[in-house]
Write an enzyme that holds these catalytic residues in place. Structure first.
Site, PDB file in Angstrom:
ATOM      1  N   CYS A 197       0.864  -1.173   0.000  1.00 17.88           N
ATOM      2  CA  CYS A 197       0.000   0.000   0.000  1.00 17.88           C
ATOM      3  C   CYS A 197       0.907   1.231   0.000  1.00 17.88           C
ATOM      4  O   CYS A 197       1.817   1.324   0.823  1.00 17.88           O
ATOM      5  CB  CYS A 197      -0.905  -0.004   1.231  1.00 17.88           C
ATOM      6  SG  CYS A 197      -1.853   1.526   1.417  1.00 17.88           S
ATOM      7  N   ASP A 247      -0.189  -5.851   0.281  1.00 19.14           N
ATOM      8  CA  ASP A 247      -1.430  -6.146  -0.421  1.00 19.14           C
ATOM      9  C   ASP A 247      -1.208  -7.416  -1.219  1.00 19.14           C
ATOM     10  O   ASP A 247      -0.122  -7.657  -1.736  1.00 19.14           O
ATOM     11  CB  ASP A 247      -1.808  -5.002  -1.380  1.00 19.14           C
ATOM     12  CG  ASP A 247      -2.302  -3.770  -0.649  1.00 19.14           C
ATOM     13  OD1 ASP A 247      -3.014  -3.924   0.365  1.00 19.14           O
ATOM     14  OD2 ASP A 247      -1.988  -2.656  -1.091  1.00 19.14           O
TER      15      ASP A 247
END
Length: 156
Positions: A54, A61
């Site tokens: 992120c 992620d």
């Protein structure tokens, strides 16, 4: 099947130990001539453990990527694709940016007859994000299977 090792002569990664890249902009993608140029068929790559960061929080992620393309003159060399995809592990970008960037890099490299990418991102903050992109319409009569990744259901 064509046995022609000369099409691999210019590859620098295949069969070699290769250090990864710190970010996708530096990563090198390689291609080889398509031995079935003029035949419309779909090549699929699935990366069920894709990771990036992120850009705001630095938290990891995770996504399940499915890449489908109908090759034109070239095929992507799979080892270079794997190394390219792992270059996102320490790269901060939003889900949409990662997915579309990967697609555009491959289209630029390959100039395929048709291309699509599905990015099925796992939830962060309770919201999964799925990102889809394709280049144009596939030729009529080409068998293009569903990507086969269900949308996120949570517990169920």
């Amino acid at each position: 099947m064509t046995e022609n090792n000369s099409i691999y002569a210019n590859l620098e990664m295949l069969g070699q130990q290769v250090k990864g890249y710190d970010n996708p902009e530096e990563a090198v993608l390689e291609r080889v001539p398509n031995p079935h140029k003029g035949t419309n068929y779909v090549a699929r790559f699935t990366a069920p453990e894709f990771t990036s960061l992120c850009p705001v929080t630095g938290q990891p992620d995770f996504a399940h990527l499915v890449i489908d393309y109908i090759p034109g003159e070239f095929l992507v060399e799979s080892k270079s694709l794997k190394i390219f995809l792992t270059s996102f592990r320490n790269h901060g970008a939003f889900h949409e940016d990662c997915t579309i960037y990967i697609g555009k890099r491959l289209v630029e490299l390959l100039n395929p007859v048709w291309f699509r990418i599905g990015g099925y991102w796992y939830p962060r903050g309770g919201i999964p994000i799925d990102v889809f992109w394709q280049s144009g319409t596939p030729p009529e009569g080409t068998w293009i299977p569903e990507q086969g990744v269900q949308t996120y259901r949570g517990r169920g």
